[in-house]
Design a protein around this motif. Sequence first.
Motif, short mmCIF file in Angstrom:
data_model
loop_
_atom_site.label_atom_id
_atom_site.label_comp_id
_atom_site.label_asym_id
_atom_site.label_seq_id
_atom_site.Cartn_x
_atom_site.Cartn_y
_atom_site.Cartn_z
N PHE A 8 0.83 -1.21 0.00
CA PHE A 8 0.00 0.00 0.00
C PHE A 8 0.86 1.26 0.00
N LEU A 9 1.88 1.30 0.85
CA LEU A 9 2.69 2.50 1.00
C LEU A 9 3.54 2.81 -0.23
N VAL A 10 4.08 1.76 -0.88
CA VAL A 10 5.00 1.99 -1.99
C VAL A 10 4.28 2.61 -3.19
N ASN A 11 2.96 2.48 -3.25
CA ASN A 11 2.20 3.04 -4.37
C ASN A 11 1.74 4.48 -4.14
N LEU A 12 1.83 4.96 -2.91
CA LEU A 12 1.31 6.29 -2.60
C LEU A 12 1.89 7.41 -3.48
N PRO A 13 3.20 7.43 -3.74
CA PRO A 13 3.73 8.55 -4.55
C PRO A 13 3.20 8.59 -5.97
N PHE A 14 2.69 7.48 -6.48
CA PHE A 14 2.26 7.43 -7.88
C PHE A 14 0.85 7.96 -8.09
N TYR A 15 0.10 8.17 -7.03
CA TYR A 15 -1.27 8.62 -7.20
C TYR A 15 -1.35 10.05 -7.74
N VAL A 16 -0.39 10.89 -7.39
CA VAL A 16 -0.37 12.26 -7.91
C VAL A 16 -0.20 12.22 -9.43
N PHE A 17 0.77 11.45 -9.91
CA PHE A 17 0.98 11.31 -11.35
C PHE A 17 -0.26 10.74 -12.02
N SER A 18 -0.85 9.72 -11.40
CA SER A 18 -2.05 9.10 -11.96
C SER A 18 -3.19 10.11 -12.09
N TRP A 19 -3.37 10.94 -11.07
CA TRP A 19 -4.47 11.92 -11.08
C TRP A 19 -4.27 12.92 -12.22
N LEU A 20 -3.02 13.36 -12.42
CA LEU A 20 -2.73 14.36 -13.45
C LEU A 20 -2.73 13.75 -14.85
N ALA A 21 -2.23 12.52 -14.97
CA ALA A 21 -2.06 11.93 -16.30
C ALA A 21 -3.27 11.13 -16.78
N MET A 22 -3.96 10.46 -15.85
CA MET A 22 -5.04 9.54 -16.24
C MET A 22 -6.41 9.97 -15.76
N GLY A 23 -6.46 10.96 -14.85
CA GLY A 23 -7.75 11.47 -14.41
C GLY A 23 -8.21 10.90 -13.08
N PRO A 24 -9.21 11.54 -12.47
CA PRO A 24 -9.66 11.14 -11.13
C PRO A 24 -10.34 9.78 -11.08
N VAL A 25 -11.14 9.43 -12.11
CA VAL A 25 -11.86 8.15 -12.08
C VAL A 25 -10.87 6.99 -12.10
N PHE A 26 -9.90 7.04 -13.00
CA PHE A 26 -8.87 6.01 -13.07
C PHE A 26 -8.11 5.92 -11.75
N THR A 27 -7.77 7.08 -11.19
CA THR A 27 -6.99 7.11 -9.96
C THR A 27 -7.76 6.51 -8.79
N LEU A 28 -9.04 6.84 -8.68
CA LEU A 28 -9.85 6.30 -7.58
C LEU A 28 -10.03 4.80 -7.72
N LYS A 29 -10.23 4.32 -8.94
CA LYS A 29 -10.33 2.87 -9.16
C LYS A 29 -9.00 2.19 -8.81
N THR A 30 -7.91 2.83 -9.21
CA THR A 30 -6.59 2.27 -8.91
C THR A 30 -6.34 2.23 -7.40
N PHE A 31 -6.72 3.30 -6.72
CA PHE A 31 -6.58 3.32 -5.26
C PHE A 31 -7.37 2.17 -4.63
N GLY A 32 -8.60 1.95 -5.11
CA GLY A 32 -9.41 0.85 -4.60
C GLY A 32 -8.78 -0.50 -4.89
N ALA A 33 -8.21 -0.65 -6.10
CA ALA A 33 -7.56 -1.91 -6.47
C ALA A 33 -6.35 -2.19 -5.58
N VAL A 34 -5.52 -1.17 -5.37
CA VAL A 34 -4.32 -1.35 -4.54
C VAL A 34 -4.71 -1.64 -3.09
#
Length: 205
Positions: free
Chosen positions: A65-91
């Motif tokens: 869980f912790l090792v993925n935290l820094p990537f959520y900012v990039f995900s939000w900017l590059a792929m959008g909020p819906v993708f990021t929220l789904k990814t957060f739920g998956a992780v």
Amino acid sequence: MSASAENQSIRHTPVEDLLALVAGCIFMALSVAFYRHAGLLTGGTTGLAFIFHYVSDWSLGVILFLVNLPFYVFSWLAMGPVFTLKTFGAVLGFSVMTEYMPVFLRLEYMDTFYAAIAAGFLAGTGILIFIRHGASLGGIGVMALYLQKKRGWRAGIIQMGCDALILVAGVAVVPFQALLLSILSALALNLVIAMNHRQGRYFGF
């Protein structure tokens, strides 16, 4: 039928997305159980988590869980909020299932060669499920999907190259034979993605 109407007709419902994320988490948690039992590594941020887990007393689920935290900012900017929220739920789901998998599954024996191949195919299928429902397991997977979307580069090939670097770093924490089997497993994982996730094929919406 227009392209927009066709896309609308195959759009996944929220229930379908939820069930897919649960299924993907189960596939991934099973693959991790195989990796741990055989003392192998994998690629991506999961591989980084394994390396930290093998050299520390930290829980694998927590590290995942912790090792993925820094990537959520990039995900939000590059792929959008819906993708990021789904990814957060998956992780989050993957991390919890990994942490509690020993409660539901106890392995007594598994051939390491079989474990490497089976874990690779399980993980590849799990990641493919996430991709087709607009999610990922964060980290390198987010960047691979972004580069495929923007530049047409194959996500599986990008992931394979990054996985190779992570596995080379793993030589310090696992025996050489286990490293070779881990590389074989990474090839199996990325083969599933490279064959099944291409431009012009099914993507899911």
